[in-house]
Every structure is written in structure tokens, then in C-alpha cells.
Scaffold this active site. Structure first.
Site, PDB file in Angstrom:
ATOM      1  N   ASP A  66      46.735  32.343  34.297  1.00  6.82           N
ATOM      2  CA  ASP A  66      46.530  32.045  35.720  1.00  6.82           C
ATOM      3  C   ASP A  66      45.367  31.065  35.915  1.00  6.82           C
ATOM      4  OD1 ASP A  66      44.456  33.799  35.068  1.00  6.82           O
ATOM      5  OD2 ASP A  66      45.291  35.480  36.173  1.00  6.82           O
ATOM      6  N   ASN A 133      43.874  47.864  41.263  1.00  7.90           N
ATOM      7  CA  ASN A 133      45.084  48.209  42.020  1.00  7.90           C
ATOM      8  C   ASN A 133      46.346  47.960  41.181  1.00  7.90           C
ATOM      9  OD1 ASN A 133      45.310  45.444  41.970  1.00  7.90           O
ATOM     10  ND2 ASN A 133      45.198  45.141  44.180  1.00  7.90           N
ATOM     11  N   HIS A 135      47.165  45.303  39.512  1.00  9.63           N
ATOM     12  CA  HIS A 135      47.736  43.951  39.459  1.00  9.63           C
ATOM     13  C   HIS A 135      47.717  43.413  38.028  1.00  9.63           C
ATOM     14  CE1 HIS A 135      43.470  42.326  40.450  1.00  9.63           C
ATOM     15  NE2 HIS A 135      43.714  41.961  39.206  1.00  9.63           N
ATOM     16  N   GLU A 140      49.885  40.889  42.843  1.00 10.46           N
ATOM     17  CA  GLU A 140      49.317  42.040  43.542  1.00 10.46           C
ATOM     18  C   GLU A 140      50.425  43.053  43.871  1.00 10.46           C
ATOM     19  OE1 GLU A 140      46.183  42.414  43.811  1.00 10.46           O
ATOM     20  OE2 GLU A 140      45.120  40.605  44.473  1.00 10.46           O
TER      21      GLU A 140
HETATM   22  C1  F6R Z   1      42.452  37.158  35.166  1.00  8.80           C
HETATM   23  C2  F6R Z   1      43.482  38.197  35.311  1.00  8.80           C
HETATM   24  C3  F6R Z   1      43.250  39.409  36.166  1.00  8.80           C
HETATM   25  C4  F6R Z   1      42.317  40.404  35.473  1.00  8.80           C
HETATM   26  C5  F6R Z   1      42.142  41.670  36.278  1.00  8.80           C
HETATM   27  C6  F6R Z   1      41.128  42.613  35.660  1.00  8.80           C
HETATM   28  O1  F6R Z   1      42.902  36.109  34.339  1.00  8.80           O
HETATM   29  O2  F6R Z   1      44.505  38.073  34.737  1.00  8.80           O
HETATM   30  O3  F6R Z   1      44.473  40.000  36.448  1.00  8.80           O
HETATM   31  O4  F6R Z   1      42.833  40.716  34.209  1.00  8.80           O
HETATM   32  O5  F6R Z   1      41.736  41.349  37.570  1.00  8.80           O
HETATM   33  O6  F6R Z   1      39.878  42.006  35.687  1.00  8.80           O
HETATM   34  P1  F6R Z   1      38.644  42.563  34.877  1.00  8.80           P
HETATM   35  O7  F6R Z   1      38.964  42.427  33.437  1.00  8.80           O
HETATM   36  O8  F6R Z   1      37.476  41.702  35.270  1.00  8.80           O
HETATM   37  O9  F6R Z   1      38.469  43.986  35.282  1.00  8.80           O
END
Ligand code: F6R
Length: 242
Positions: A66, A133, A135, A140
Site C-alpha cells: 500500500d 479493527n 483491517h 477497512e
Molecule cells: C501498512 C499496513 C497496515 C498495518 C496495520 C497495523 O502497510 O499494511 O495495514 O499493517 O495498520 O499497523 P501496526 O503494525 O503499526 O500495528
């Protein structure tokens, strides 16, 4: 889906690194699609160390899960993260690094470009973190399971998490992101999700034991034979059976 239980963040990072390393060592032209955030930082440390000690990445193609919509040099971009935690730290060049352009004026064109790359470089492994959540990438809750790469709007909890992670205020925080869709995520030859810490325990419970539903995007992985999740003790603490 296979679940691997580990003790803590460091063990999760080391084991995650071993999975990526095996792909790099055994595939002829490995294609590794990476993600960002707090979770994979430890894994990247192990990876950087291994590359600098000789793990050969000259045939490896790096893709990204992403990218935030915002200026290229903003503190939160995936591009910055990848340079700071991997690309600029290693003494070898990968064969290709294809990141998304979140600074583009034409997101449709960027999505088209990136989809062509995905078709040309089928991913041997897709690395994932887990939102509180549940995602995946920027898919989301509520995102249909058949979604392909798109421009996603972050939910408020995700915006708050980005603000905390990068120490930025609400005005500066990105609210949109280009992301691979759930369908593309599940289509990688191997999918590897890492989760660590108490704040991920509910999302892990929903992923492993809850209903398989777009309300819990990560639950798409439950029926995927190619998916492995590595969870530490705190992240697994709400599971009823281990
Ligand atoms: C970012 C991504 C997000 C994160 C998720 C968890 O490239 O893919 O989906 O993996 O928001 O974030 P952290 O690891 O910071 O808890």
C-alpha cells in the site's frame, strides 16, 4: 490457515524473517511484497542484517502492499519507511523495487500501472500486519472480499494509529491510501501476517474464532491454505483454544 504461536515481539520478528528468507533463498526470481507500520520493524532489522551478511537479493523484486496519499517526502509514506528501514541500509541492490506513487495526480492511472506490475511479477509472499479493527492493508471493515486494488478511505481508528506511529497531528495525517484489495492479498502464493501485543488480541480473536465476514477483513485468511499467521502470547491472549 496455519497459526504459529510465539512468545513475544522478538520471536515473532525472527520467525517472520525466517519465512521471508526462505522465499528469497529458494525461489529463482523471488517476488516479495512488503508492508509497513510498527509490526514489521523487527523483521526488517533481521532482514537487513542477513542481507549485509550475504543473503543474496540481486534477483529479488520488492513490491508494496500500500501507499498513503500525500507528498512523496512526507514522514509517513511507505516510500520513506522502506528506504529508512531497508533499502538504504543494505549493501546490495534488489533486482527491482516497485513502490506505489501516492503523490500522483491520477490515482486511476497509478492503480492501472501497479496492477500491470502485479500481473508481471506474481508475488511469492505477501507480508501483512493487522489493524486493531482487523483491517488488512487499508481494507477497512466492510470492504468486500472480492475487492481489487483501490483508493481506500481510512477509518478514524486507523488515522489515529498513523498519528501515533509517526508523531503527527490530525491535519497532517493522511486519510486515504492506495492499497491492494483483499482479493489480491489472498492471491499471493504465500500470505504471512504478524501480530504482536495486547492491543491486537481482539482482532486476532475475531480473525481466528469469529465469523468470516467483511466486517472482519482479516477473516478472509481463515480459509486460505496459503496463509500463515504468527502471533505472540499477548496477541493470542483472548483465544479460547491454542
Ligand atoms: C501498512 C499496513 C497496515 C498495518 C496495520 C497495523 O502497510 O499494511 O495495514 O499493517 O495498520 O499497523 P501496526 O503494525 O503499526 O500495528
Amino acid at each position: 490457515m496455519e497459526i504459529i504461536y510465539v512468545k513475544d515481539y522478538d520471536e515473532m520478528s525472527e520467525m517472520g524473517f525466517q519465512v521471508i528468507k526462505e522465499v528469497i533463498e529458494t525461489k529463482e526470481s523471488p517476488v516479495v511484497s512488503l508492508n509497513t507500520g510498527g509490526t514489521p520493524k523487527g523483521l526488517y532489522k533481521y532482514l537487513v542484517e542477513a542481507i549485509n551478511q550475504g543473503l543474496n537479493i540481486n534477483d529479488t523484486t520488492i513490491l508494496s502492499l500500500d501507499e498513503y496519499i500525500g507528498p512523496k517526502d512526507a514522514v509517513y509514506t511507505v516510500k520513506n519507511y522502506m528506504h529508512k528501514r531497508l533499502i538504504d541500509l543494505v549493501n546490495q541492490k534488489p533486482k527491482n523495487i516497485f513502490l506505489m506513487d501516492g503523490d500522483t495526480q491520477d490515482t486511476d492511472e497509478e492503480i492501472k500501472r501497479y496492477k500491470e506490475l502485479l500481473a508481471k511479477y506474481p508475488r511469492d509472499i505477501q507480508l501483512l500486519g493487522l489493524g486493531t479493527n482487523a483491517h488488512l492493508g487499508a481494507n477497512e471493515p466492510g470492504t468486500p472480499f472480492d475487492t481489487m486494488m483501490f483508493l481506500a478511505q481510512h477509518h478514524e481508528s486507523t488515522i489515529q494509529a498513523t498519528m501515533r506511529e509517526y508523531g503527527i497531528d490530525r491535519e497532517e495525517a493522511p486519510t486515504e491510501m492506495l492499497t491492494l484489495g483483499l482479493k489480491e492479498i489472498a492471491e499471493a502464493k504465500n500470505v504471512l501476517l504478524l501480530a504482536s501485543g495486547k492491543h491486537k488480541a481482539q482482532a486476532v480473536k475475531n480473525l481466528v474464532e469469529g465469523e468470516i465476514t467483511p466486517d472482519c477483513p482479516a477473516s478472509i485468511l481463515r480459509d486460505c491454505k496459503n496463509a500463515t499467521i504468527i502471533v505472540d502470547e499477548e496477541a493470542a491472549s483472548l483465544l479460547s483454544k491454542k
